[in-house]
Motif scaffolding. Structure first.
Motif, PDB file in Angstrom:
ATOM      1  N   GLY A  57      87.935  35.756  39.134  1.00  0.00           N
ATOM      2  CA  GLY A  57      88.384  35.353  40.452  1.00  0.00           C
ATOM      3  C   GLY A  57      87.384  34.521  41.219  1.00  0.00           C
ATOM      4  O   GLY A  57      87.536  34.320  42.421  1.00  0.00           O
ATOM      5  N   GLN A  58      86.354  34.028  40.560  1.00  0.00           N
ATOM      6  CA  GLN A  58      85.356  33.196  41.222  1.00  0.00           C
ATOM      7  C   GLN A  58      85.928  31.799  41.472  1.00  0.00           C
ATOM      8  O   GLN A  58      86.692  31.285  40.664  1.00  0.00           O
ATOM      9  N   PRO A  59      85.569  31.176  42.560  1.00  0.00           N
ATOM     10  CA  PRO A  59      86.055  29.819  42.803  1.00  0.00           C
ATOM     11  C   PRO A  59      85.331  28.809  41.912  1.00  0.00           C
ATOM     12  O   PRO A  59      84.127  28.916  41.670  1.00  0.00           O
ATOM     13  N   TYR A  60      86.085  27.883  41.405  1.00  0.00           N
ATOM     14  CA  TYR A  60      85.509  26.800  40.614  1.00  0.00           C
ATOM     15  C   TYR A  60      86.418  25.585  40.745  1.00  0.00           C
ATOM     16  O   TYR A  60      87.571  25.712  41.133  1.00  0.00           O
ATOM     17  N   MET A  61      85.872  24.426  40.436  1.00  0.00           N
ATOM     18  CA  MET A  61      86.637  23.189  40.530  1.00  0.00           C
ATOM     19  C   MET A  61      86.809  22.594  39.156  1.00  0.00           C
ATOM     20  O   MET A  61      85.865  22.549  38.363  1.00  0.00           O
ATOM     21  N   LYS A  62      88.015  22.133  38.865  1.00  0.00           N
ATOM     22  CA  LYS A  62      88.272  21.429  37.615  1.00  0.00           C
ATOM     23  C   LYS A  62      87.711  20.019  37.752  1.00  0.00           C
ATOM     24  O   LYS A  62      87.967  19.328  38.733  1.00  0.00           O
ATOM     25  N   VAL A  63      86.955  19.583  36.776  1.00  0.00           N
ATOM     26  CA  VAL A  63      86.347  18.262  36.801  1.00  0.00           C
ATOM     27  C   VAL A  63      87.015  17.401  35.744  1.00  0.00           C
ATOM     28  O   VAL A  63      87.001  17.733  34.563  1.00  0.00           O
TER      29      VAL A  63
END
Length: 68
Positions: A57-63
Protein backbone atom coordinates in the motif's frame (compact mmCIF):
# COMPACT_ATOMS: atom_id res chain seq x y z
CA UNK A 1 9.55 -2.37 -32.03
CA UNK A 2 12.99 -3.74 -31.28
CA UNK A 3 14.57 -3.31 -34.71
CA UNK A 4 17.09 -0.75 -33.48
CA UNK A 5 18.43 -3.07 -30.76
CA UNK A 6 18.66 -5.94 -33.23
CA UNK A 7 20.47 -3.73 -35.75
CA UNK A 8 22.96 -2.47 -33.16
CA UNK A 9 23.68 -6.03 -31.99
CA UNK A 10 24.16 -7.20 -35.56
CA UNK A 11 26.47 -4.25 -36.33
CA UNK A 12 28.60 -4.79 -33.21
CA UNK A 13 28.92 -8.49 -34.02
CA UNK A 14 29.86 -7.74 -37.61
CA UNK A 15 32.47 -5.18 -36.61
CA UNK A 16 33.87 -7.50 -33.97
CA UNK A 17 34.30 -10.34 -36.45
CA UNK A 18 35.65 -8.04 -39.16
CA UNK A 19 38.32 -6.38 -37.03
CA UNK A 20 39.08 -9.08 -34.46
CA UNK A 21 38.09 -12.35 -36.04
CA UNK A 22 36.41 -15.28 -34.39
CA UNK A 23 38.89 -15.24 -31.50
CA UNK A 24 37.76 -11.76 -30.42
CA UNK A 25 34.13 -12.78 -30.83
CA UNK A 26 34.68 -15.75 -28.49
CA UNK A 27 36.56 -13.54 -26.03
CA UNK A 28 33.82 -10.86 -26.06
CA UNK A 29 30.96 -13.32 -25.56
CA UNK A 30 31.12 -13.30 -21.70
CA UNK A 31 30.99 -9.50 -21.71
CA UNK A 32 27.86 -9.37 -23.84
CA UNK A 33 26.20 -12.20 -21.93
CA UNK A 34 26.95 -10.21 -18.77
CA UNK A 35 25.19 -7.18 -20.24
CA UNK A 36 22.12 -9.29 -20.97
CA UNK A 37 22.16 -10.93 -17.53
CA UNK A 38 22.56 -7.54 -15.84
CA UNK A 39 19.61 -6.15 -17.75
CA UNK A 40 17.43 -9.09 -16.71
CA UNK A 41 18.55 -8.76 -13.08
CA UNK A 42 17.70 -5.05 -12.95
CA UNK A 43 14.30 -5.65 -14.55
CA UNK A 44 13.57 -8.28 -11.89
CA UNK A 45 14.67 -5.93 -9.08
CA UNK A 46 12.43 -3.11 -10.30
CA UNK A 47 9.49 -5.49 -10.82
CA UNK A 48 9.87 -6.84 -7.27
CA UNK A 49 10.19 -3.33 -5.88
CA UNK A 50 7.02 -2.22 -7.66
CA UNK A 51 5.16 -5.33 -6.51
CA UNK A 52 6.32 -4.77 -2.94
CA UNK A 53 5.07 -1.17 -2.98
CA UNK A 54 1.76 -2.24 -4.52
CA UNK A 55 1.11 -5.05 -2.02
CA UNK A 56 2.06 -3.00 1.04
CA UNK A 57 0.00 0.00 0.00
CA UNK A 58 2.97 2.35 -0.30
CA UNK A 59 2.61 5.20 -2.77
CA UNK A 60 4.67 4.96 -5.92
CA UNK A 61 4.60 6.43 -9.41
CA UNK A 62 4.66 4.50 -12.65
CA UNK A 63 7.48 5.78 -14.84
CA UNK A 64 7.05 5.48 -18.60
CA UNK A 65 10.41 4.96 -20.28
CA UNK A 66 9.17 4.24 -23.79
CA UNK A 67 6.41 6.16 -25.52
CA UNK A 68 4.19 3.22 -26.54
Amino acid sequence: MSWLSIFIGWAVKGLTVRFGGSALLRAAKPFFLGLIAGEVLIIMVWALLGATFAFTGQPYMKVELQPF
